[in-house]
Enzyme design. Structure first.
Site, PDB file in Angstrom:
ATOM      1  N   ASP A 141     -58.585  27.361 -30.772  1.00  0.00           N
ATOM      2  CA  ASP A 141     -58.954  26.604 -30.401  1.00  0.00           C
ATOM      3  C   ASP A 141     -57.268  25.928 -30.234  1.00  0.00           C
ATOM      4  OD1 ASP A 141     -59.198  24.435 -28.411  1.00  0.00           O
ATOM      5  OD2 ASP A 141     -60.754  23.392 -29.433  1.00  0.00           O
ATOM      6  N   GLU A 146     -67.667  20.695 -24.397  1.00  0.00           N
ATOM      7  CA  GLU A 146     -67.484  20.205 -25.975  1.00  0.00           C
ATOM      8  C   GLU A 146     -67.661  18.614 -26.282  1.00  0.00           C
ATOM      9  OE1 GLU A 146     -62.857  19.980 -25.561  1.00  0.00           O
ATOM     10  OE2 GLU A 146     -63.227  20.337 -27.976  1.00  0.00           O
TER      11      GLU A 146
HETATM   12  N1  ADE Z   1     -56.594  21.463 -25.239  1.00  0.00           N
HETATM   13  C1  ADE Z   1     -56.215  21.427 -26.222  1.00  0.00           C
HETATM   14  N2  ADE Z   1     -57.179  21.587 -26.527  1.00  0.00           N
HETATM   15  C2  ADE Z   1     -58.615  20.895 -26.465  1.00  0.00           C
HETATM   16  C3  ADE Z   1     -59.416  21.154 -26.363  1.00  0.00           C
HETATM   17  N3  ADE Z   1     -60.208  21.565 -27.616  1.00  0.00           N
HETATM   18  N4  ADE Z   1     -61.025  20.592 -25.606  1.00  0.00           N
HETATM   19  C4  ADE Z   1     -60.255  19.666 -24.236  1.00  0.00           C
HETATM   20  N5  ADE Z   1     -58.752  20.223 -23.963  1.00  0.00           N
HETATM   21  C5  ADE Z   1     -57.795  20.722 -25.042  1.00  0.00           C
HETATM   22 ZN    ZN Z   2     -59.717  23.930 -26.803  1.00  0.00          ZN
END
Ligand code: ADE
Ligand code: ZN
Length: 341
Positions: free
Chosen positions: A285, A207
């Protein structure tokens, strides 16, 4: 079917009716400001906002950590089993309205147990809502316990210990929170134990973190799915591996935009992923924080990248094939998609 849409409205209508699964949803990230206020009042918890508008105005993030700080603060209003139930009921209603037939939901127990909330309170509240959605609407679900990677592996081990009496309700474990500086390798032993317990394994990787973290999630954690995975595209050998292994990526377009993983949805890698043969899916998400539930994610990214019907059908198919449903159930959902398309 013709493969392109005459208008954004036509595309939106197609998305609305498309049967889909959501595989990347943090239940605490579905806490809408209205419910946050209601629970703050119900539980006598002080929150640093005077109005729903003020809360929404605070949701401007320049990276993952900005968001996480406010996300952990927001979940502080969740205290009772009923709170976790009501939160989950609200999310499931939104998901059902979006044509979601199956959900795989993350929860962050450490964000609650560190505040003195019992593990049982969390799991019982969430699963009561999941059971009701199944009984009333035939909606199926899996629950995934996510470890907070900014905490130690010993703390993750203790959380897994707390989960042991509830393993009949927990399908898998995940890894979330601050990625950079907390590589998957930090959690190799607790993931091995979860695997021995028969749990499915997923991890947020790529990410904000580098492709090496995706490699580690595959090689060291032996995950069944990668959450996000965007930065995999920087490593062609990794892409080839993910394609050949049929590894599902749970991609979250509006999250990526709000957390500045991409500057513009027109630059989002989803179409490149699909064209490369990656098993990408679309997910919300933390929809309350990122401005939209699953269909809003499909619409936004489909409009920005001019996705075709075939692309959208592929995304919906991937959401079921990448799920932890049985092969029989997957086949049933894939037939429903084919009938729709
Ligand atoms: N916790 C909640 N959403 C998240 C994300 N997109 N990346 C990492 N931790 C998270
Ligand atoms: Zn997440």
């Amino acid at each position: 079917m013709t493969d392109s849409f005459a208008s954004a409205d036509e595309r939106a209508a197609f998305i609305a009716g498309l049967p889909k699964a959501e595989l990347h949803l943090h239940i605490e990230g579905s806490l809408e400001p209205e419910l946050m206020f209601e629970l703050a009042q119900r539980n006598g918890v002080a929150i640093p906002f005077a109005s729903v508008e003020e809360v929404r105005a605070a949701y401007a993030f320049s990276n993952l950590q900005d968001f996480l700080d406010i996300y952990y603060q927001g979940m502080g209003v969740l205290r009772t089993e009923q709170d976790f139930h009501d939160l989950t009921v609200a999310y499931l209603a939104r998901a059902r309205a979006d044509g979601v037939r199956h959900v795989e939901i993350f929860f962050d127990p450490q964000g609650h147990t560190m505040r003195g909330i019992a593990f049982e309170t969390i799991v019982t509240g969430i699963t009561r809502a999941l059971d009701e959605a199944h009984a009333k609407h035939g909606m199926t679900s899996k629950l995934i316990l996510s470890f907070l990677r900014h905490l130690s592996e010993a703390e993750a081990e203790a959380t897994l210990d707390e989960a042991l009496p509830f393993l009949d309700r927990i399908a898998g474990v995940g890894l979330d929170s601050s990625e950079v500086g907390h590589p998957p390798s930090k959690f190799e032993r607790v993931f091995a134990r979860a695997r021995d317990l028969g749990l499915k394994l997923v991890a947020h990787a790529g990410e904000e973190g580098p492709p090496a973290y995706v490699h580690e999630a595959l090689d060291l954690l032996k995950v069944d799915r990668i959450d996000h995975g965007n930065r995999s595209l920087e490593d062609p050998a990794l892409v080839a591996r993910l394609v050949s292994e049929g590894m599902t990526l749970t991609v979250c377009p509006l999250s990526n935009l709000k957390l500045c993983v991409v500057d513009d949805l027109a630059d989002h890698p989803l179409k490149t992923m699909l064209d490369a043969g990656l098993a990408a899916t679309v997910n919300s998400d933390d929809p309350s924080y990122f401005g939209g539930y699953v269909n809003a994610n499909y619409r936004a990214v489909a409009d920005a990248l001019d996705l075709s019907k075939a692309d959208l059908v592929t995304l919906a198919r991937n959401s079921f094939t990448g799920s932890f449903l049985s092969e029989i159930d997957k086949a049933k959902h894939l037939e429903a998609i084919d009938a729709y398309a």
